[in-house]
Write a protein that holds these residues in place. Structure first.
Motif, PDB file in Angstrom:
ATOM      1  N   GLN A  40      13.073  24.789  87.723  1.00  0.00           N
ATOM      2  CA  GLN A  40      13.042  23.363  87.420  1.00  0.00           C
ATOM      3  C   GLN A  40      13.867  23.055  86.171  1.00  0.00           C
ATOM      4  O   GLN A  40      13.584  23.564  85.092  1.00  0.00           O
ATOM      5  CB  GLN A  40      11.608  22.905  87.235  1.00  0.00           C
ATOM      6  N   PRO A  41      14.891  22.220  86.341  1.00  0.00           N
ATOM      7  CA  PRO A  41      15.729  21.858  85.196  1.00  0.00           C
ATOM      8  C   PRO A  41      14.978  20.935  84.238  1.00  0.00           C
ATOM      9  O   PRO A  41      13.953  20.350  84.573  1.00  0.00           O
ATOM     10  CB  PRO A  41      16.924  21.153  85.823  1.00  0.00           C
ATOM     11  N   SER A  42      15.531  20.809  83.041  1.00  0.00           N
ATOM     12  CA  SER A  42      14.857  20.038  81.991  1.00  0.00           C
ATOM     13  C   SER A  42      14.938  18.530  82.216  1.00  0.00           C
ATOM     14  O   SER A  42      14.107  17.793  81.680  1.00  0.00           O
ATOM     15  CB  SER A  42      15.465  20.389  80.629  1.00  0.00           C
ATOM     16  N   SER A  43      15.936  18.075  82.966  1.00  0.00           N
ATOM     17  CA  SER A  43      16.070  16.631  83.182  1.00  0.00           C
ATOM     18  C   SER A  43      16.622  16.355  84.576  1.00  0.00           C
ATOM     19  O   SER A  43      17.096  17.253  85.270  1.00  0.00           O
ATOM     20  CB  SER A  43      17.011  16.025  82.127  1.00  0.00           C
ATOM     21  N   ALA A  46      20.352  17.161  84.684  1.00  0.00           N
ATOM     22  CA  ALA A  46      20.615  18.585  84.876  1.00  0.00           C
ATOM     23  C   ALA A  46      20.408  18.974  86.343  1.00  0.00           C
ATOM     24  O   ALA A  46      21.160  19.790  86.890  1.00  0.00           O
ATOM     25  CB  ALA A  46      19.711  19.425  83.982  1.00  0.00           C
TER      26      ALA A  46
END
Length: 136
Positions: A40-43, A46
């Protein structure tokens, strides 16, 4: 993808390239969806970048495969030879290795994609099936 096999090898190169590019892009989207779920990316930005990068990479690999197999069939004047598919798979693996900045990745991908593509062509010529009831 069945329409890919409708024409003789070495003909309709732009159409074949378009079909393999679309398939690559679709596989890239599916793969990036799994990658986004697992890592899972931070945003959201992303995640979008990750999906775009994966999709463009896979679409590029599909385009390289389509162009290389078609041109190889034309240049070698042997349209039904599985070696054309090995050459296309190997070129695709080399592009992947260049993207990864790794000779080992490129060499391994070249052999892996080339052998897989050649076996796919041999299987298509000889009527191999992966699904469905066995032929007796």
């Amino acid at each position: 993808m069945e329409s890919y096999w409708d024409e003789p090898e070495g003909e309709q190169c732009p159409r074949r390239t378009w079909l393999t590019t679309r398939l690559g892009a679709a596989l890239g989207l599916v793969g990036s969806a799994y990658r986004i779920i697992l890592f899972q990316p931070s945003s959201a930005l992303a995640a979008a970048q990750m999906a775009a990068t994966d999709s463009v990479t896979m679409a590029t690999l599909g385009a390289v495969f389509g162009v290389t197999t078609c041109l190889s069939a034309q240049i070698r004047e042997e349209p039904e030879d599985p070696l054309n598919y090995f050459i296309g798979g190997c070129a695709t693996g080399a592009i992947l290795g260049a993207r990864a900045h790794s000779y080992m990745t490129g060499t391994t991908a070249c052999l892996g994609f080339g052998i897989t593509a050649a076996l796919m062509k041999i299987g298509k010529k000889e009527g191999w099936r992966l699904t469905g009831p066995p032929k007796l």
